[in-house]
Write a protein that holds these residues in place. Sequence first.
Motif, short mmCIF file in Angstrom:
data_model
loop_
_atom_site.label_atom_id
_atom_site.label_comp_id
_atom_site.label_asym_id
_atom_site.label_seq_id
_atom_site.Cartn_x
_atom_site.Cartn_y
_atom_site.Cartn_z
N GLY A 87 10.84 12.70 0.67
CA GLY A 87 9.74 13.62 0.95
C GLY A 87 8.59 13.48 -0.02
O GLY A 87 7.82 14.43 -0.24
N ALA A 88 8.44 12.29 -0.59
CA ALA A 88 7.47 12.08 -1.65
C ALA A 88 6.02 12.29 -1.20
O ALA A 88 5.23 12.92 -1.91
N TYR A 89 5.67 11.77 -0.03
CA TYR A 89 4.26 11.85 0.38
C TYR A 89 3.82 13.30 0.60
O TYR A 89 2.69 13.67 0.28
N GLN A 90 4.70 14.12 1.12
CA GLN A 90 4.35 15.53 1.31
C GLN A 90 4.13 16.21 -0.04
O GLN A 90 3.17 16.97 -0.22
N LYS A 91 4.98 15.92 -1.00
CA LYS A 91 4.83 16.51 -2.34
C LYS A 91 3.59 15.96 -3.05
O LYS A 91 2.89 16.69 -3.75
N PHE A 92 3.34 14.67 -2.85
CA PHE A 92 2.15 14.06 -3.44
C PHE A 92 0.89 14.69 -2.87
O PHE A 92 -0.04 15.03 -3.60
N ARG A 93 0.87 14.88 -1.56
CA ARG A 93 -0.29 15.51 -0.91
C ARG A 93 -0.51 16.92 -1.47
O ARG A 93 -1.64 17.33 -1.74
N ALA A 94 0.57 17.65 -1.69
CA ALA A 94 0.45 19.00 -2.27
C ALA A 94 -0.15 18.92 -3.67
O ALA A 94 -1.01 19.74 -4.03
N ILE B 7 8.10 12.32 -8.39
CA ILE B 7 7.98 12.67 -6.97
C ILE B 7 8.42 11.50 -6.10
O ILE B 7 9.15 11.67 -5.12
N PHE B 8 8.00 10.29 -6.47
CA PHE B 8 8.31 9.12 -5.66
C PHE B 8 9.68 8.52 -5.94
O PHE B 8 10.03 7.48 -5.39
N SER B 9 10.47 9.23 -6.71
CA SER B 9 11.87 8.81 -6.88
C SER B 9 12.78 9.60 -5.95
O SER B 9 13.99 9.38 -5.93
N LYS B 10 12.20 10.49 -5.18
CA LYS B 10 12.97 11.38 -4.27
C LYS B 10 12.45 11.25 -2.84
O LYS B 10 11.37 10.73 -2.60
N LEU C 7 0.38 1.81 -4.57
CA LEU C 7 -0.97 2.33 -4.44
C LEU C 7 -1.07 3.76 -4.98
O LEU C 7 -2.01 4.11 -5.69
N VAL C 8 -0.08 4.56 -4.67
CA VAL C 8 -0.04 5.94 -5.17
C VAL C 8 -0.02 5.95 -6.69
O VAL C 8 -0.74 6.72 -7.34
N LEU C 9 0.80 5.09 -7.28
CA LEU C 9 0.89 5.03 -8.74
C LEU C 9 -0.42 4.56 -9.36
O LEU C 9 -0.83 5.07 -10.40
N ASP C 10 -1.09 3.60 -8.71
CA ASP C 10 -2.42 3.17 -9.18
C ASP C 10 -3.40 4.34 -9.15
O ASP C 10 -4.17 4.54 -10.10
N PHE C 11 -3.38 5.09 -8.06
CA PHE C 11 -4.27 6.25 -7.93
C PHE C 11 -3.98 7.27 -9.04
O PHE C 11 -4.90 7.78 -9.68
N ALA C 12 -2.70 7.54 -9.26
CA ALA C 12 -2.33 8.53 -10.29
C ALA C 12 -2.79 8.08 -11.67
O ALA C 12 -3.31 8.90 -12.44
N LEU D 63 0.81 -1.22 0.00
CA LEU D 63 0.00 0.00 0.00
C LEU D 63 0.84 1.27 0.00
O LEU D 63 0.33 2.34 0.30
N GLY D 64 2.09 1.18 -0.34
CA GLY D 64 2.95 2.35 -0.39
C GLY D 64 2.93 2.95 -1.80
O GLY D 64 1.88 3.30 -2.35
N LYS D 65 4.09 3.03 -2.37
CA LYS D 65 4.26 3.63 -3.70
C LYS D 65 3.36 2.98 -4.77
O LYS D 65 2.76 3.70 -5.57
#
Length: 141
Positions: free
Chosen positions: A98-105, A93-96, A74-79, A70-72
């Motif tokens: 602080g990804a979740y903060q940037k994703f949330r933004a 974003i998820f290659s760096k 799941l985010v990629l599925d959502f995107a 449910l980490g990366k």
Amino acid sequence: MTASFPEILLGYEFVETGDGQHEALLCRQTGQIYWRSEASDLEEPENELPDDIEDSEKYIAIPGKKELGLGKPLVLDFAREFLPDDSDEVRYIFSKRGAYQKFRALVTRRNVLDRWYEFQSKATERALREWCEYHSIEVVG
């Protein structure tokens, strides 16, 4: 063995908030969940740990999001589903750090934050129920 799904979900959330320092263990015989943390003393009378808590035949650790996929991913599925025009940006974003903060933004800017929370919640419930089934844990609730 029967266990309460809401309690399993609480155990999952406890594990997730601990940054690797929290653990929730489910007794395979009784369905009771025991909590322990390296960060604080949770050994209150109602949660006193059994002497055999390390017995992996009797207790199973409730997994976190990484163990459930449910980490990366799941985010990629959502995107892919809800932000197809931003999929490359989300991968970047998820290659760096602080990804979740940037994703949330990003999801906030795109006005899909509530949709993300709903997507994440449904995926979490589905994954936890599948985990229970895999481990022959009958859930109620």
